[in-house]
Design a protein around this motif. Structure first.
Motif, PDB file in Angstrom:
ATOM      1  N   GLU A  71      -7.011  -6.600   7.741  1.00 18.55           N
ATOM      2  CA  GLU A  71      -7.072  -7.000   9.144  1.00 18.55           C
ATOM      3  C   GLU A  71      -6.012  -8.057   9.449  1.00 18.55           C
ATOM      4  O   GLU A  71      -5.339  -7.998  10.485  1.00 18.55           O
ATOM      5  CB  GLU A  71      -8.452  -7.524   9.507  1.00 18.55           C
ATOM      6  N   LEU A  72      -5.849  -9.014   8.549  1.00 17.40           N
ATOM      7  CA  LEU A  72      -4.829 -10.040   8.765  1.00 17.40           C
ATOM      8  C   LEU A  72      -3.432  -9.431   8.841  1.00 17.40           C
ATOM      9  O   LEU A  72      -2.604  -9.837   9.653  1.00 17.40           O
ATOM     10  CB  LEU A  72      -4.884 -11.080   7.642  1.00 17.40           C
ATOM     11  N   GLN A  73      -3.165  -8.450   7.982  1.00 19.07           N
ATOM     12  CA  GLN A  73      -1.836  -7.815   8.011  1.00 19.07           C
ATOM     13  C   GLN A  73      -1.566  -7.141   9.345  1.00 19.07           C
ATOM     14  O   GLN A  73      -0.429  -7.125   9.818  1.00 19.07           O
ATOM     15  CB  GLN A  73      -1.726  -6.789   6.877  1.00 19.07           C
ATOM     16  N   MET A  74      -2.610  -6.590   9.956  1.00 17.02           N
ATOM     17  CA  MET A  74      -2.421  -5.943  11.250  1.00 17.02           C
ATOM     18  C   MET A  74      -2.292  -6.945  12.387  1.00 17.02           C
ATOM     19  O   MET A  74      -1.539  -6.734  13.339  1.00 17.02           O
ATOM     20  CB  MET A  74      -3.588  -4.987  11.535  1.00 17.02           C
ATOM     21  N   CYS A  75      -3.025  -8.046  12.281  1.00 16.32           N
ATOM     22  CA  CYS A  75      -3.150  -8.958  13.420  1.00 16.32           C
ATOM     23  C   CYS A  75      -2.228 -10.165  13.344  1.00 16.32           C
ATOM     24  O   CYS A  75      -2.015 -10.846  14.353  1.00 16.32           O
ATOM     25  CB  CYS A  75      -4.593  -9.426  13.543  1.00 16.32           C
ATOM     26  N   ASP A  76      -1.672 -10.460  12.179  1.00 18.06           N
ATOM     27  CA  ASP A  76      -0.789 -11.617  12.024  1.00 18.06           C
ATOM     28  C   ASP A  76       0.652 -11.214  12.349  1.00 18.06           C
ATOM     29  O   ASP A  76       1.581 -11.444  11.584  1.00 18.06           O
ATOM     30  CB  ASP A  76      -0.890 -12.161  10.601  1.00 18.06           C
ATOM     31  N   ILE A  77       0.824 -10.582  13.488  1.00 23.42           N
ATOM     32  CA  ILE A  77       2.129 -10.069  13.927  1.00 23.42           C
ATOM     33  C   ILE A  77       2.380 -10.554  15.352  1.00 23.42           C
ATOM     34  O   ILE A  77       1.528 -10.407  16.224  1.00 23.42           O
ATOM     35  CB  ILE A  77       2.158  -8.524  13.900  1.00 23.42           C
ATOM     36  N   ILE A 120      -2.878   0.567  17.332  1.00 28.37           N
ATOM     37  CA  ILE A 120      -3.616   0.920  16.120  1.00 28.37           C
ATOM     38  C   ILE A 120      -5.098   0.601  16.293  1.00 28.37           C
ATOM     39  O   ILE A 120      -5.478  -0.550  16.518  1.00 28.37           O
ATOM     40  CB  ILE A 120      -3.072   0.162  14.894  1.00 28.37           C
ATOM     41  N   LEU A 121      -5.933   1.629  16.188  1.00 31.63           N
ATOM     42  CA  LEU A 121      -7.378   1.457  16.268  1.00 31.63           C
ATOM     43  C   LEU A 121      -7.951   1.304  14.863  1.00 31.63           C
ATOM     44  O   LEU A 121      -7.587   2.075  13.958  1.00 31.63           O
ATOM     45  CB  LEU A 121      -8.030   2.676  16.929  1.00 31.63           C
ATOM     46  N   ALA A 124       0.836  -1.196   0.000  1.00 31.98           N
ATOM     47  CA  ALA A 124       0.000   0.000   0.000  1.00 31.98           C
ATOM     48  C   ALA A 124       0.870   1.245   0.000  1.00 31.98           C
ATOM     49  O   ALA A 124       2.024   1.219   0.456  1.00 31.98           O
ATOM     50  CB  ALA A 124      -0.927   0.008   1.218  1.00 31.98           C
ATOM     51  N   PHE A 125       0.330   2.359  -0.499  1.00 34.29           N
ATOM     52  CA  PHE A 125       1.120   3.589  -0.605  1.00 34.29           C
ATOM     53  C   PHE A 125       1.574   4.102   0.753  1.00 34.29           C
ATOM     54  O   PHE A 125       2.560   4.840   0.852  1.00 34.29           O
ATOM     55  CB  PHE A 125       0.325   4.660  -1.358  1.00 34.29           C
ATOM     56  N   LYS A 126       0.888   3.697   1.823  1.00 30.85           N
ATOM     57  CA  LYS A 126       1.260   4.175   3.158  1.00 30.85           C
ATOM     58  C   LYS A 126       2.680   3.742   3.550  1.00 30.85           C
ATOM     59  O   LYS A 126       3.320   4.373   4.389  1.00 30.85           O
ATOM     60  CB  LYS A 126       0.267   3.661   4.201  1.00 30.85           C
ATOM     61  N   ASP A 127       3.175   2.656   2.938  1.00 28.24           N
ATOM     62  CA  ASP A 127       4.531   2.185   3.246  1.00 28.24           C
ATOM     63  C   ASP A 127       5.582   3.244   2.934  1.00 28.24           C
ATOM     64  O   ASP A 127       6.610   3.329   3.603  1.00 28.24           O
ATOM     65  CB  ASP A 127       4.868   0.921   2.449  1.00 28.24           C
ATOM     66  N   ILE A 128       5.347   4.028   1.902  1.00 29.69           N
ATOM     67  CA  ILE A 128       6.344   5.016   1.471  1.00 29.69           C
ATOM     68  C   ILE A 128       6.624   6.003   2.588  1.00 29.69           C
ATOM     69  O   ILE A 128       7.779   6.378   2.839  1.00 29.69           O
ATOM     70  CB  ILE A 128       5.869   5.723   0.191  1.00 29.69           C
ATOM     71  N   ALA A 129       5.582   6.422   3.285  1.00 30.22           N
ATOM     72  CA  ALA A 129       5.767   7.359   4.394  1.00 30.22           C
ATOM     73  C   ALA A 129       6.107   6.650   5.692  1.00 30.22           C
ATOM     74  O   ALA A 129       6.956   7.117   6.465  1.00 30.22           O
ATOM     75  CB  ALA A 129       4.510   8.200   4.579  1.00 30.22           C
ATOM     76  N   LEU A 130       5.487   5.503   5.948  1.00 27.08           N
ATOM     77  CA  LEU A 130       5.603   4.897   7.275  1.00 27.08           C
ATOM     78  C   LEU A 130       6.877   4.096   7.470  1.00 27.08           C
ATOM     79  O   LEU A 130       7.331   3.930   8.609  1.00 27.08           O
ATOM     80  CB  LEU A 130       4.362   4.058   7.570  1.00 27.08           C
ATOM     81  N   GLY A 181      -2.854   1.262   9.164  1.00 34.12           N
ATOM     82  CA  GLY A 181      -2.561   0.408  10.314  1.00 34.12           C
ATOM     83  C   GLY A 181      -1.509  -0.629  10.021  1.00 34.12           C
ATOM     84  O   GLY A 181      -0.518  -0.760  10.756  1.00 34.12           O
ATOM     85  N   SER A 182      -1.686  -1.371   8.931  1.00 35.11           N
ATOM     86  CA  SER A 182      -0.701  -2.413   8.617  1.00 35.11           C
ATOM     87  C   SER A 182       0.638  -1.792   8.250  1.00 35.11           C
ATOM     88  O   SER A 182       1.693  -2.302   8.652  1.00 35.11           O
ATOM     89  CB  SER A 182      -1.211  -3.303   7.480  1.00 35.11           C
ATOM     90  N   ALA A 183       0.631  -0.688   7.515  1.00 35.65           N
ATOM     91  CA  ALA A 183       1.899  -0.040   7.148  1.00 35.65           C
ATOM     92  C   ALA A 183       2.617   0.498   8.379  1.00 35.65           C
ATOM     93  O   ALA A 183       3.851   0.409   8.479  1.00 35.65           O
ATOM     94  CB  ALA A 183       1.634   1.090   6.149  1.00 35.65           C
ATOM     95  N   ALA A 184       1.859   1.050   9.333  1.00 33.48           N
ATOM     96  CA  ALA A 184       2.465   1.540  10.576  1.00 33.48           C
ATOM     97  C   ALA A 184       3.068   0.391  11.371  1.00 33.48           C
ATOM     98  O   ALA A 184       4.176   0.487  11.908  1.00 33.48           O
ATOM     99  CB  ALA A 184       1.425   2.273  11.412  1.00 33.48           C
ATOM    100  N   ILE A 185       2.336  -0.701  11.455  1.00 33.24           N
ATOM    101  CA  ILE A 185       2.822  -1.859  12.205  1.00 33.24           C
ATOM    102  C   ILE A 185       4.093  -2.418  11.570  1.00 33.24           C
ATOM    103  O   ILE A 185       5.067  -2.719  12.264  1.00 33.24           O
ATOM    104  CB  ILE A 185       1.710  -2.920  12.299  1.00 33.24           C
ATOM    105  N   TYR A 186       4.106  -2.518  10.258  1.00 32.81           N
ATOM    106  CA  TYR A 186       5.298  -3.032   9.579  1.00 32.81           C
ATOM    107  C   TYR A 186       6.456  -2.038   9.645  1.00 32.81           C
ATOM    108  O   TYR A 186       7.616  -2.429   9.553  1.00 32.81           O
ATOM    109  CB  TYR A 186       4.979  -3.383   8.125  1.00 32.81           C
ATOM    110  N   GLY A 187       6.147  -0.766   9.790  1.00 36.05           N
ATOM    111  CA  GLY A 187       7.205   0.222   9.928  1.00 36.05           C
ATOM    112  C   GLY A 187       7.782   0.292  11.327  1.00 36.05           C
ATOM    113  O   GLY A 187       8.913   0.748  11.518  1.00 36.05           O
TER     114      GLY A 187
END
Length: 450
Positions: free
Chosen positions: A169-175, A157-158, A105-111, A140-146
């Protein structure tokens, strides 16, 4: 370069302090003291990392240039395309692929950049941080991965339960990292965002628990997103329009800042789904909250846009008292009128909204014509570009596999999943909380770094 708040209460703070503050302590958003100029012809190189370095230097003067360079290298080494944001041409339409990071997702570029920046500043200051954010899906997932596994950081992350795609949801919770806390809220994204803003207004709580923000209210997010507007312009080599799928106004505000910096963007096209508050703002000067409608493009299922205040600040010639009064009125009445500024708004943007039916039709049309699959959010941008009818760069904000159900509905077959997404099978960790500011505060108190 110093930074200040859109609401007058914060002034003359450094870049590092601005990033750690996130939301300004007066409830406003952080903006630079002035917008630096950078003409595209003055850039020596047109690769993404070189452009990032030249732009970041203009906004950051309290980090050594070598360290800025190292942060850029570290942040974008994890992307699966050497160009970071490659461009594909389809007749007069260009697709700027912003989904080659760890969460597609594009959020990765910033996060990715913000995560490394947080770690750098915390290590330098020997401090801890509890990052608090809301997501309508990809943030949420990009923040978690960052931030997962980062020293001295915990991340909360809410997200709205049943309001994001299953893959998101899986990307956020499978951590399994112990510094990560994905929290499902019984409500909408706007509810999540309101909880975040109200918690940040409690300055005593914010200071006690060292709270920081990863949402696009954090200026570092905007800064990182400016880069791909310059990158795309230099690759195309001529004046163009940009079509931007947006719900929170952050991605398109980065383009607006790029234009203020001197990038000759002919027009910014604002593309929304049926949650059309931004469309109504541009078309009619009507910024009024309505009920959130669940759509095929959930990352834009938003009614009140976080970054809207930053644009209003520039729309009213950086009059922070005017902005403060407008935000008080918005909070009281859930609506504002900008008919007095409509000519200026429409010189900055055009706007289109896309229904779920049109999203599916656009995905099918683009695949049948070009053998290329776009996700539902990008479909909003493509539809808007087609309506505008000019040479346009459309921001592709997510990999289509993240929204496989919508793609299958549009095309009649299942899309191949990237290996990393295919491995997401079991939600290992998530937490559910009522839609309550006090409940979230209590959860933070139990789990935060202090």
């Amino acid at each position: 370069m110093f930074y200040k708040s859109t609401r007058c209460g914060v002034d003359k703070i450094s870049f590092k302090d601005a990033i750690m503050m996130g939301l300004a302590t007066d409830g406003g958003l952080i903006v630079p003291e002035f917008v630096p100029k950078l003409l595209p012809q003055n850039l020596k190189n047109d690769d993404f990392k070189s452009i990032a370095f030249e732009i970041f230097k203009l906004y950051i003067d309290d980090i050594k240039e070598k360290d800025i360079f190292d942060l850029i290298e570290k942040s974008y080494a994890v992307f699966d395309d050497i160009e970071v944001t490659p461009i594909r041409q389809f007749d007069s339409l260009y697709i700027l692929e912003l989904f080659h990071g760890p969460t597609y997702a594009f959020k990765d570029i910033a996060l990715q950049f913000l995560g490394n920046l947080f770690e750098y500043i915390l290590d330098e200051r020997n401090q801890t941080l509890n990052v608090l954010g809301a997501t309508s899906g990809d943030t949420g997932s990009a923040a978690i991965y960052g931030l997962k596994g980062k020293k001295n950081v915990k991340v909360f992350i809410l997200y709205p339960k049943n309001g994001v795609s299953p893959t998101q949801e899986l990307q956020m919770c499978d951590i399994e990292d112990k510094n990560v806390f994905p929290i499902a809220i019984y409500g909408t994204f706007d509810d999540c965002q309101n909880i975040i803003k109200e918690i940040f207004k409690d300055n005593a709580f914010k200071e006690k628990y060292h709270l920081g923000s990863i949402n696009s209210i954090n200026f570092a997010r905007i800064l990182a997103q400016i880069v791909y507007y310059y990158y795309a312009f230099l690759k195309i080599g001529k004046n163009v329009l940009f079509s931007v799928p947006t719900g929170n106004f952050g991605d398109i505000f980065a383009g607006y800042l790029a234009k203020l910096m001197g990038l000759p963007i002919e027009k910014l096209i604002l593309a929304t789904n049926e949650n059309d508050v931004l469309y109504r703002f541009v078309r009619f000067g009507d910024y009024s909250k309505q009920n959130v409608k669940k759509t095929l493009s959930p990352s834009m299922d938003i009614q009140l846009a976080s970054n809207f205040e930053r644009y209003i600040y520039y729309l009213y010639d950086q009059d922070c008292n005017k902005v403060k009064n407008l935000m008080v009125e918005l909070n009281k009445n859930s609506k504002l009128s900008f008919t007095d500024k409509l000519n200026q708004i429409q010189s900055d943007f055009s706007a289109y909204r896309t229904s779920d039916k049109e999203i599916l039709e656009t995905i099918k049309y683009f695949y049948e014509k070009y053998n290329y699959i776009i996700d539902p959010h990008t479909a909003c941008g493509v539809k808007a570009a087609l309506k505008e009818g000019k040479q346009t760069i459309c921001l592709a904000t997510a990999h289509p596999a993240k929204f496989s159900e919508a793609i299958e509905n549009a095309l009649g077959f299942k899309i191949d999943m990237p290996e990393k997404l295919a491995k997401l099978k079991t939600k290992k960790r998530n937490f559910e909380q009522e839609n309550s500011i006090e409940a979230i505060k209590h959860f933070i108190e139990l789990n935060a770094n202090v």
